[in-house]
Design a protein around this motif. Structure first.
Motif, mmCIF file in Angstrom:
data_model
loop_
_atom_site.group_PDB
_atom_site.id
_atom_site.type_symbol
_atom_site.label_atom_id
_atom_site.label_comp_id
_atom_site.label_asym_id
_atom_site.label_seq_id
_atom_site.Cartn_x
_atom_site.Cartn_y
_atom_site.Cartn_z
ATOM 1 N N ARG A 1 42.116 33.189 66.204
ATOM 2 C CA ARG A 1 42.404 34.559 66.625
ATOM 3 C C ARG A 1 42.003 35.513 65.502
ATOM 4 O O ARG A 1 41.913 35.126 64.327
ATOM 5 N N VAL A 2 41.765 36.776 65.868
ATOM 6 C CA VAL A 2 41.467 37.791 64.870
ATOM 7 C C VAL A 2 41.694 39.175 65.472
ATOM 8 O O VAL A 2 41.543 39.372 66.684
ATOM 9 N N ALA A 3 42.087 40.110 64.612
ATOM 10 C CA ALA A 3 42.163 41.515 64.980
ATOM 11 C C ALA A 3 41.078 42.266 64.219
ATOM 12 O O ALA A 3 40.816 41.983 63.051
ATOM 13 N N GLY A 4 40.453 43.209 64.890
ATOM 14 C CA GLY A 4 39.546 44.141 64.234
ATOM 15 C C GLY A 4 40.212 45.502 64.202
ATOM 16 O O GLY A 4 40.802 45.929 65.200
ATOM 17 N N ILE A 5 40.158 46.167 63.064
ATOM 18 C CA ILE A 5 40.838 47.451 62.901
ATOM 19 C C ILE A 5 39.872 48.463 62.284
ATOM 20 O O ILE A 5 39.297 48.217 61.216
ATOM 21 N N ILE A 6 39.700 49.587 62.971
ATOM 22 C CA ILE A 6 38.950 50.701 62.413
ATOM 23 C C ILE A 6 39.945 51.793 62.075
ATOM 24 O O ILE A 6 40.498 52.453 62.960
ATOM 25 N N HIS A 7 40.236 51.912 60.783
ATOM 26 C CA HIS A 7 41.139 52.955 60.295
ATOM 27 C C HIS A 7 40.310 54.237 60.176
ATOM 28 O O HIS A 7 39.337 54.285 59.418
ATOM 29 N N GLY A 8 40.705 55.265 60.913
ATOM 30 C CA GLY A 8 39.880 56.464 61.032
ATOM 31 C C GLY A 8 39.408 57.037 59.712
ATOM 32 O O GLY A 8 38.203 57.254 59.496
ATOM 33 N N GLU A 9 40.332 57.281 58.783
ATOM 34 C CA GLU A 9 39.975 57.895 57.507
ATOM 35 C C GLU A 9 39.128 56.955 56.662
ATOM 36 O O GLU A 9 38.152 57.366 56.024
ATOM 37 N N GLU A 10 39.489 55.671 56.654
ATOM 38 C CA GLU A 10 38.742 54.691 55.874
ATOM 39 C C GLU A 10 37.327 54.526 56.417
ATOM 40 O O GLU A 10 36.360 54.438 55.647
ATOM 41 N N ALA A 11 37.198 54.486 57.738
ATOM 42 C CA ALA A 11 35.880 54.339 58.349
ATOM 43 C C ALA A 11 34.996 55.541 58.035
ATOM 44 O O ALA A 11 33.800 55.398 57.748
ATOM 45 N N GLU A 12 35.590 56.706 58.075
ATOM 46 C CA GLU A 12 34.824 57.929 57.814
ATOM 47 C C GLU A 12 34.402 58.027 56.355
ATOM 48 O O GLU A 12 33.245 58.362 56.048
ATOM 49 N N PHE B 1 39.508 43.337 59.117
ATOM 50 C CA PHE B 1 39.955 42.242 59.976
ATOM 51 C C PHE B 1 41.349 41.817 59.505
ATOM 52 O O PHE B 1 41.676 41.917 58.322
ATOM 53 N N GLY B 2 42.165 41.392 60.440
ATOM 54 C CA GLY B 2 43.518 40.961 60.125
ATOM 55 C C GLY B 2 44.049 40.041 61.200
ATOM 56 O O GLY B 2 43.338 39.713 62.156
ATOM 57 N N TRP B 3 45.287 39.596 61.038
ATOM 58 C CA TRP B 3 45.907 38.691 62.003
ATOM 59 C C TRP B 3 44.933 37.552 62.322
ATOM 60 O O TRP B 3 44.754 37.169 63.478
ATOM 61 N N ILE B 4 44.328 36.995 61.272
ATOM 62 C CA ILE B 4 43.306 35.974 61.481
ATOM 63 C C ILE B 4 43.868 34.588 61.184
ATOM 64 O O ILE B 4 44.515 34.365 60.159
ATOM 65 N N ASP B 5 43.646 33.684 62.107
ATOM 66 C CA ASP B 5 44.019 32.282 61.951
ATOM 67 C C ASP B 5 43.008 31.445 62.703
ATOM 68 O O ASP B 5 42.477 31.867 63.741
ATOM 69 N N PHE B 6 42.760 30.220 62.206
ATOM 70 C CA PHE B 6 41.761 29.382 62.853
ATOM 71 C C PHE B 6 41.932 27.928 62.410
ATOM 72 O O PHE B 6 42.467 27.653 61.341
ATOM 73 N N ILE B 7 41.462 27.025 63.242
ATOM 74 C CA ILE B 7 41.440 25.620 62.875
ATOM 75 C C ILE B 7 40.355 25.407 61.821
ATOM 76 O O ILE B 7 39.544 26.306 61.562
ATOM 77 N N ASP B 8 40.313 24.237 61.219
ATOM 78 C CA ASP B 8 39.344 23.963 60.169
ATOM 79 C C ASP B 8 37.998 23.622 60.795
ATOM 80 O O ASP B 8 37.543 22.471 60.790
ATOM 81 N N ASP B 9 37.366 24.664 61.330
ATOM 82 C CA ASP B 9 36.075 24.523 62.000
ATOM 83 C C ASP B 9 35.265 25.771 61.646
ATOM 84 O O ASP B 9 35.625 26.883 62.043
ATOM 85 N N TYR B 10 34.174 25.587 60.896
ATOM 86 C CA TYR B 10 33.397 26.728 60.405
ATOM 87 C C TYR B 10 32.769 27.525 61.547
ATOM 88 O O TYR B 10 32.559 28.739 61.413
ATOM 89 N N ASP B 11 32.468 26.879 62.652
ATOM 90 C CA ASP B 11 31.918 27.611 63.797
ATOM 91 C C ASP B 11 32.951 28.583 64.364
ATOM 92 O O ASP B 11 32.601 29.683 64.812
ATOM 93 N N VAL B 12 34.218 28.183 64.338
ATOM 94 C CA VAL B 12 35.281 29.035 64.873
ATOM 95 C C VAL B 12 35.495 30.258 63.985
ATOM 96 O O VAL B 12 35.506 31.406 64.456
ATOM 97 N N SER B 13 35.654 30.029 62.680
ATOM 98 C CA SER B 13 35.903 31.156 61.779
ATOM 99 C C SER B 13 34.723 32.121 61.774
ATOM 100 O O SER B 13 34.909 33.344 61.748
ATOM 101 N N LYS B 14 33.513 31.602 61.825
ATOM 102 C CA LYS B 14 32.320 32.457 61.837
ATOM 103 C C LYS B 14 32.254 33.272 63.123
ATOM 104 O O LYS B 14 31.913 34.471 63.103
#
Length: 374
Positions: free
Chosen positions: A70-81, A88-101
């Protein structure tokens, strides 16, 4: 088998997104599950005022029909500008490089479509959300405010070209016996010299009168920290409503000036890690009993927030804060203090904590990673 990425667009899907970590870390002793209601609130456009200036999207990865990341993508308005960054946040994954990528590529593709140039994380919408990847200290139980992850995460991020942005360290100390009188003398002397005073509260409601000032000071003193952007009035109210109902009145140290304005504070909580593990993500119907018990029968506290007005930081204000807290720790029979995450560059606080006997056998360090979007 190919990795399928599905965007979360429903409340049920959001619950599946949160629940994935329970499955991934089942049976892992140092892992502390968050409270489901708190997580859903943080990720909800209807509840979290961060969505007024930020965008958030959430994805689950599937392999052979089974959720594997799983993963969250976050665009913080001021930071993006200002900085052309996506989080990226709330990221978790099994030990599989294809999944994390696949997960990171999904966030990168969104960032690229918005003309952003850098991806970094793990970060949340604010500095008060979960952040950082654990890179050492895997045998230590997480606090209720910090993330746990498997050791392989760092290898995955580095294999994708990520580099260190910043590190947070976590200090765990034993409450030193017999320093109360020295602290009280120092606090009395410094308080008289600079017109500072420790507030004493009879109830939690009295603390609420100063809550807005606490967050205003937080905005003022944290604004130079990595990834920190000032909280809006609505966000301040959101965090007051979410956290201040849990405070123990004498475990909050507030220092004010002659005009009764907050110039320094330290907010600590009885450790809820073991209670949250027993509750397993749900406060009801019985999880709340574990939390309630932790408030009255506990030998450990977690530092949640600490800040001091810049012009008072070198005038011994920390002695007043420690004097107030030490009295509370003695009264509540507290043996251990866990600092929470501190930027490794926060020399003043880190040096102060290292003066005391350590209560851990391994350094606890978390990292924010960054790389250009190609």
């Amino acid at each position: 088998m190919p990795i399928e990425i599905q965007e979360i667009t429903t409340k049920k899907g959001l619950k599946d997104f949160v629940r994935f970590q329970w499955k991934l870390y089942k049976g892992v002793a140092p892992y502390v599950p968050p409270v489901m209601d708190f997580e859903l609130s943080a990720l909800s456009k209807e509840k979290n005022p961060a969505f007024e200036h930020s965008e958030g999207r959430f994805w689950l990865a599937y392999k052979e029909g089974e959720a594997v990341g799983r993963v969250a993508g976050i665009i913080h308005g001021e930071e993006a500008e200002k900085e052309k960054k996506i989080r990226f946040g709330w990221i978790d994954f099994i030990d599989d490089y294809d999944v994390s990528k696949a997960l990171i590529d999904t966030v990168q593709d969104w960032g690229k479509s918005e003309d952003l140039e850098v991806i970094h994380g793990p970060l949340g919408f604010t500095d008060l959300d979960f952040e950082g990847t654990l890179i050492s200290g895997f045998n230590q139980m997480a606090t209720q405010a910090t993330l746990y992850n498997y050791p392989y995460y760092q290898d995955h991020f580095e294999s994708m070209g990520f580099e260190k942005a910043v590190d947070w360290t976590e200090t765990r100390i034993k409450v030193p016996p017999g320093i109360g009188e020295d602290l009280n003398r120092a606090a009395d002397l410094i308080g008289k010299r600079y017109g500072m005073q420790i507030k004493k509260f009879k109830s939690g409601k009295e603390i609420l009168k100063y809550a807005d000032q606490v967050f205003e000071l937080l905005n003022d003193t944290y604004n130079h920290l990595y990834g920190y952007y000032p909280l809006s009035e609505k966000q301040i109210k959101y965090f007051i409503d979410q956290y201040f109902g849990f405070v123990v009145k004498d475990m909050v140290a507030l220092v004010t000036d002659k005009e009764d304005k907050v110039i320094g504070f330290a907010i600590t909580f009885p450790s809820l890690s073991k209670a949250f593990k027993k509750a397993n993500g749900s406060l009801y119907p019985f999880g709340f009993l574990h939390v309630l018990k932790a408030f009255y029968f506990n030998d450990t506290v977690d530092f949640f927030l600490v800040a001091a007005k810049k012009e008072y930081q070198n005038k011994g204000l920390h002695a007043l804060l420690w004097s107030a807290l030490y009295e509370a720790f003695v009264n509540h029979k507290i043996k251990y203090v866990f600092s929470g995450q501190m930027l490794e560059t926060n020399v003043n606080v880190n040096n102060l904590l290292t003066k005391y006997e350590s209560a851990k056998d391994e350094e606890i360090r978390r990292r924010c990673f960054t790389k250009p979007i190609l």
